[in-house]
Design a protein around this motif. Structure first.
Motif, PDB file in Angstrom:
ATOM      1  N   TYR A 296      -8.864   6.124  -1.813  1.00 17.14           N
ATOM      2  CA  TYR A 296      -9.263   4.830  -1.258  1.00 17.14           C
ATOM      3  C   TYR A 296      -9.749   3.889  -2.367  1.00 17.14           C
ATOM      4  O   TYR A 296     -10.608   3.048  -2.145  1.00 17.14           O
ATOM      5  CB  TYR A 296     -10.377   5.006  -0.225  1.00 17.14           C
ATOM      6  N   GLU A 297      -9.201   4.033  -3.554  1.00 23.35           N
ATOM      7  CA  GLU A 297      -9.682   3.241  -4.678  1.00 23.35           C
ATOM      8  C   GLU A 297      -9.142   1.808  -4.654  1.00 23.35           C
ATOM      9  O   GLU A 297      -9.786   0.893  -5.149  1.00 23.35           O
ATOM     10  CB  GLU A 297      -9.294   3.900  -6.017  1.00 23.35           C
ATOM     11  N   ILE A 298      -7.956   1.622  -4.094  1.00 24.72           N
ATOM     12  CA  ILE A 298      -7.337   0.301  -4.042  1.00 24.72           C
ATOM     13  C   ILE A 298      -7.117  -0.072  -2.581  1.00 24.72           C
ATOM     14  O   ILE A 298      -6.494   0.671  -1.833  1.00 24.72           O
ATOM     15  CB  ILE A 298      -5.994   0.275  -4.789  1.00 24.72           C
ATOM     16  N   VAL A 299      -7.637  -1.217  -2.182  1.00 28.89           N
ATOM     17  CA  VAL A 299      -7.399  -1.725  -0.836  1.00 28.89           C
ATOM     18  C   VAL A 299      -6.442  -2.902  -0.931  1.00 28.89           C
ATOM     19  O   VAL A 299      -6.668  -3.837  -1.699  1.00 28.89           O
ATOM     20  CB  VAL A 299      -8.711  -2.150  -0.153  1.00 28.89           C
TER      21      VAL A 299
ATOM     22  N   ALA B 172       0.833  -1.207   0.000  1.00 26.44           N
ATOM     23  CA  ALA B 172       0.000   0.000   0.000  1.00 26.44           C
ATOM     24  C   ALA B 172       0.867   1.255   0.000  1.00 26.44           C
ATOM     25  O   ALA B 172       0.578   2.233  -0.715  1.00 26.44           O
ATOM     26  CB  ALA B 172      -0.931  -0.006   1.207  1.00 26.44           C
ATOM     27  N   GLU B 173       1.945   1.234   0.786  1.00 20.99           N
ATOM     28  CA  GLU B 173       2.832   2.403   0.847  1.00 20.99           C
ATOM     29  C   GLU B 173       3.498   2.650  -0.503  1.00 20.99           C
ATOM     30  O   GLU B 173       3.591   3.796  -0.963  1.00 20.99           O
ATOM     31  CB  GLU B 173       3.888   2.191   1.935  1.00 20.99           C
ATOM     32  N   ARG B 174       3.951   1.580  -1.163  1.00 17.68           N
ATOM     33  CA  ARG B 174       4.607   1.759  -2.463  1.00 17.68           C
ATOM     34  C   ARG B 174       3.615   2.261  -3.511  1.00 17.68           C
ATOM     35  O   ARG B 174       3.962   3.087  -4.357  1.00 17.68           O
ATOM     36  CB  ARG B 174       5.242   0.445  -2.906  1.00 17.68           C
ATOM     37  N   LEU B 175       2.389   1.775  -3.455  1.00 21.75           N
ATOM     38  CA  LEU B 175       1.381   2.260  -4.397  1.00 21.75           C
ATOM     39  C   LEU B 175       1.086   3.736  -4.166  1.00 21.75           C
ATOM     40  O   LEU B 175       0.930   4.508  -5.116  1.00 21.75           O
ATOM     41  CB  LEU B 175       0.100   1.431  -4.261  1.00 21.75           C
ATOM     42  N   GLN B 176       1.013   4.147  -2.906  1.00 18.88           N
ATOM     43  CA  GLN B 176       0.797   5.565  -2.606  1.00 18.88           C
ATOM     44  C   GLN B 176       1.935   6.407  -3.153  1.00 18.88           C
ATOM     45  O   GLN B 176       1.716   7.471  -3.752  1.00 18.88           O
ATOM     46  CB  GLN B 176       0.669   5.755  -1.090  1.00 18.88           C
ATOM     47  N   GLN B 177       3.157   5.920  -2.962  1.00 25.78           N
ATOM     48  CA  GLN B 177       4.317   6.649  -3.481  1.00 25.78           C
ATOM     49  C   GLN B 177       4.292   6.726  -5.005  1.00 25.78           C
ATOM     50  O   GLN B 177       4.806   7.680  -5.593  1.00 25.78           O
ATOM     51  CB  GLN B 177       5.601   5.972  -3.004  1.00 25.78           C
ATOM     52  N   GLY B 178       3.662   5.727  -5.624  1.00 20.73           N
ATOM     53  CA  GLY B 178       3.563   5.713  -7.074  1.00 20.73           C
ATOM     54  C   GLY B 178       2.391   6.511  -7.610  1.00 20.73           C
ATOM     55  O   GLY B 178       2.145   6.518  -8.824  1.00 20.73           O
TER      56      GLY B 178
ATOM     57  N   GLY C 288      -4.182   5.646  -5.330  1.00 22.83           N
ATOM     58  CA  GLY C 288      -4.950   5.795  -4.092  1.00 22.83           C
ATOM     59  C   GLY C 288      -5.137   4.458  -3.418  1.00 22.83           C
ATOM     60  O   GLY C 288      -6.131   3.759  -3.658  1.00 22.83           O
ATOM     61  N   ALA C 289      -4.201   4.071  -2.560  1.00 27.72           N
ATOM     62  CA  ALA C 289      -4.223   2.742  -1.943  1.00 27.72           C
ATOM     63  C   ALA C 289      -4.200   2.851  -0.427  1.00 27.72           C
ATOM     64  O   ALA C 289      -3.603   3.765   0.145  1.00 27.72           O
ATOM     65  CB  ALA C 289      -3.036   1.911  -2.431  1.00 27.72           C
ATOM     66  N   ARG C 290      -4.852   1.892   0.228  1.00 27.04           N
ATOM     67  CA  ARG C 290      -4.877   1.805   1.680  1.00 27.04           C
ATOM     68  C   ARG C 290      -4.741   0.355   2.108  1.00 27.04           C
ATOM     69  O   ARG C 290      -5.249  -0.545   1.448  1.00 27.04           O
ATOM     70  CB  ARG C 290      -6.186   2.369   2.253  1.00 27.04           C
ATOM     71  N   ALA C 291      -4.054   0.130   3.235  1.00 23.73           N
ATOM     72  CA  ALA C 291      -3.918  -1.215   3.787  1.00 23.73           C
ATOM     73  C   ALA C 291      -5.124  -1.547   4.651  1.00 23.73           C
ATOM     74  O   ALA C 291      -5.754  -0.656   5.242  1.00 23.73           O
ATOM     75  CB  ALA C 291      -2.640  -1.323   4.617  1.00 23.73           C
ATOM     76  N   PHE C 292      -5.442  -2.844   4.716  1.00 28.40           N
ATOM     77  CA  PHE C 292      -6.551  -3.315   5.560  1.00 28.40           C
ATOM     78  C   PHE C 292      -6.201  -4.710   6.067  1.00 28.40           C
ATOM     79  O   PHE C 292      -6.003  -5.633   5.277  1.00 28.40           O
ATOM     80  CB  PHE C 292      -7.845  -3.364   4.758  1.00 28.40           C
ATOM     81  N   HIS C 293      -6.134  -4.845   7.408  1.00 28.55           N
ATOM     82  CA  HIS C 293      -5.877  -6.160   7.997  1.00 28.55           C
ATOM     83  C   HIS C 293      -6.300  -6.134   9.458  1.00 28.55           C
ATOM     84  O   HIS C 293      -6.625  -5.072  10.019  1.00 28.55           O
ATOM     85  CB  HIS C 293      -4.409  -6.557   7.851  1.00 28.55           C
ATOM     86  N   ALA C 294      -6.287  -7.306  10.089  1.00 28.71           N
ATOM     87  CA  ALA C 294      -6.813  -7.442  11.443  1.00 28.71           C
ATOM     88  C   ALA C 294      -5.988  -6.701  12.481  1.00 28.71           C
ATOM     89  O   ALA C 294      -6.479  -6.433  13.585  1.00 28.71           O
ATOM     90  CB  ALA C 294      -6.901  -8.927  11.813  1.00 28.71           C
ATOM     91  N   GLY C 295      -4.743  -6.356  12.158  1.00 28.73           N
ATOM     92  CA  GLY C 295      -3.897  -5.673  13.116  1.00 28.73           C
ATOM     93  C   GLY C 295      -4.171  -4.188  13.246  1.00 28.73           C
ATOM     94  O   GLY C 295      -3.628  -3.527  14.146  1.00 28.73           O
ATOM     95  N   LEU C 296      -4.996  -3.631  12.389  1.00 33.77           N
ATOM     96  CA  LEU C 296      -5.315  -2.210  12.442  1.00 33.77           C
ATOM     97  C   LEU C 296      -6.405  -1.939  13.477  1.00 33.77           C
ATOM     98  O   LEU C 296      -7.223  -2.814  13.775  1.00 33.77           O
ATOM     99  CB  LEU C 296      -5.778  -1.717  11.073  1.00 33.77           C
ATOM    100  N   ALA C 297      -6.431  -0.728  13.986  1.00 30.87           N
ATOM    101  CA  ALA C 297      -7.481  -0.346  14.925  1.00 30.87           C
ATOM    102  C   ALA C 297      -8.843  -0.421  14.246  1.00 30.87           C
ATOM    103  O   ALA C 297      -8.963  -0.195  13.032  1.00 30.87           O
ATOM    104  CB  ALA C 297      -7.228   1.072  15.439  1.00 30.87           C
ATOM    105  N   ALA C 298      -9.860  -0.730  15.028  1.00 33.62           N
ATOM    106  CA  ALA C 298     -11.211  -0.888  14.478  1.00 33.62           C
ATOM    107  C   ALA C 298     -11.661   0.364  13.736  1.00 33.62           C
ATOM    108  O   ALA C 298     -12.293   0.278  12.678  1.00 33.62           O
ATOM    109  CB  ALA C 298     -12.187  -1.236  15.595  1.00 33.62           C
ATOM    110  N   ALA C 299     -11.327   1.533  14.285  1.00 30.76           N
ATOM    111  CA  ALA C 299     -11.739   2.787  13.649  1.00 30.76           C
ATOM    112  C   ALA C 299     -11.071   2.965  12.287  1.00 30.76           C
ATOM    113  O   ALA C 299     -11.686   3.472  11.347  1.00 30.76           O
ATOM    114  CB  ALA C 299     -11.409   3.972  14.558  1.00 30.76           C
TER     115      ALA C 299
END
Length: 465
Positions: A316-319, A280-286, A289-300
């Protein structure tokens, strides 16, 4: 329930003009009070088959067991937006909200039409006592077990507490049960029926259809190893021209597909949380519009990503997500799904890929494959097997993973037909594919010579599958 009431509810409450496929037939059996088993591919509208009857009921509550809190909130948000009284109850529910929900549930005339709960909550004595009260008041209309394959130990999304849901039939025998899934071979279907104590047909109404999704274009991309730089270059090489084509399609240089969130949303699946963050970070740098999503993130954070991706917010187009993301989410316009890592099972691959193209429009499904990654998945699976007793599940897991590897190594057979051979034929749903089964909607049927050329990247590694 009269047919015109069903059609009226479909239009006025759910905003849909017509039923799709066998939705009407399923709903009719539900309204008759039958136990129902539904196997429909992702995107065929399984949720409507229990939501609409719950809304049509004169009174009472439908209990929906769902594996993911994010999924439950997505479903409830949609229902509430359609003025349906629906709630979530799980371990994250605030105490005052929990008390309000349970008070309404056991008041003798609950306003709640659908209550979404986790299988873990269903295993608690406290919640079971509340269900017993509702049952005694004749206000418990139906149990719905979504993603029912989770109750099967050798399934790809096994959840231990799903196996305890047999108590629905044991403790509340007059309440019908509905089981739904998008991915289940004949063996898994039989296991679901047995574990949940469902009756056999014809007492059990069974609905299945072919898994084939002709609007999905399947493609495998081959790598000698699983080097992140090579994978990222390939992903960026796909995304750049993809968005350029969208801009040309809409006829203006100023059109920004990313900003509009139209035609340009997708999912990149990764096996590990850290990989999600890095990609996600590399896509943002490129510039994507990417964001990471996984169980380790805060619920909010997870809730924010899910909501903004669903509505197509800028950025937020690419998750980039672990496998559970997108399960059951009603977002019809996902145009591409990319598997950065090899899934653990062919069922997982099919289900995750099926989150694309729910509007039946064309979309891309790309899987990055290397024999190095294949061997890594196999090694991790063997380690897990040594850590716990999984003797009952070994055969199913191995067969499923081997079938996925064969799918990836294939350079001569239609990928749609390979998936159908795994899922459909054992259940007798479709023995002979229709002529338009693929219609060049996979890389093999589109250009076998090119697939064979690209597969040469694996030439120095042993097949061994």
């Amino acid at each position: 329930m009269a047919m015109m009431d069903i059609d009226w509810t479909l239009r006025r409450v759910f905003g849909k003009k017509t039923f799709r496929g066998c939705q009407r037939e399923i709903i009719e059996k539900v309204l008759e009070g039958r136990d129902v088993f539904v196997l429909l591919p992702t995107g065929h509208g399984k949720s409507l088959t229990y939501q609409l009857p719950a809304v049509c009921a004169d009174h009472g509550t439908t209990v929906v067991v769902s594996p993911l809190i994010a999924l439950m909130h997505n479903q409830v948000d949609f229902l509430v937006s359609r003025s349906v009284n629906a709630v979530c109850l799980n371990g994250q529910t605030p105490s005052d909200e929990r008390q309000r929900i349970l008070k309404d549930l056991t008041c003798g005339h609950p306003k709640t039409r659908l209550i979404y709960v986790t299988p873990e909550l269903c295993a608690t004595e406290t919640f079971r006592r509340h269900l017993a009260i509702v049952y005694a008041q004749f206000e418990l209309n139906r149990f719905v077990i979504d993603e029912a394959h989770c109750c099967v130990e050798w399934g790809h999304d096994f959840r231990r507490d799903y196996r305890l849901l047999s108590y629905f039939k044991e403790q509340f025998p007059r309440v019908p049960v509905m089981a739904l899934t998008a991915t289940a071979t004949e063996k898994v279907q039989r296991a679901i029926v047995r574990i949940l104590r469902l009756p056999s047909p014809p007492q059990l109404a069974v609905f299945t259809t072919s898994v084939n999704r002709p609007n999905l274009h399947y493609e495998v991309r081959y790598f000698l190893d699983h080097d992140p730089d090579s994978l990222y270059d390939d992903l960026a090489g796909f995304l750049g021209p993809y968005y350029d084509r969208l801009r040309r399609k809409h006829g203006t240089a100023e059109y920004d597909a990313l900003a509009a969130g139209r035609d340009g949303c997708g999912i990149v699946y990764c096996r590990q949380r850290a990989t999600c963050e890095q990609v996600a970070e590399r896509l943002q740098q490129g510039g994507f519009g990417a964001r990471a999503f996984h169980a380790g993130l805060a619920a909010a954070v997870k809730d924010d990503v899910m909501r903004k991706w669903v509505v197509g917010s800028k950025g937020y187009e690419i998750v980039v997500a672990t496998t559970a993301f997108g399960m059951g989410v009603d977002k019809p316009d996902v145009r591409f799904v990319v598997h950065w890592d090899l899934p653990k099972t062919i069922e997982g691959f099919y289900q995750e890929s099926g989150r694309a193209g729910r509007d039946n429009k064309a979309c891309r499904v790309i899987l990055f494959y290397s024999r190095y990654d294949r061997d890594r998945v196999r090694y991790l699976r063997d380690l897990k097997r040594q850590d716990r007793d999984v003797s009952a599940s070994q055969g199913g897991e191995q067969t499923s993973f081997s079938s996925l590897v064969a799918y990836c190594e294939n350079d001569s057979q239609c990928r749609h037909r390979m998936l159908a051979a795994y899922f459909d034929r054992p259940a007798g749903v479709r023995a002979v594919p229709a002529p338009d089964f693929c219609a060049r909607a996979c890389d093999v049927c589109k250009d076998r010579a090119d697939v064979r050329r690209r597969k040469q990247a694996l030439a120095d590694e042993p097949e061994d599958y």
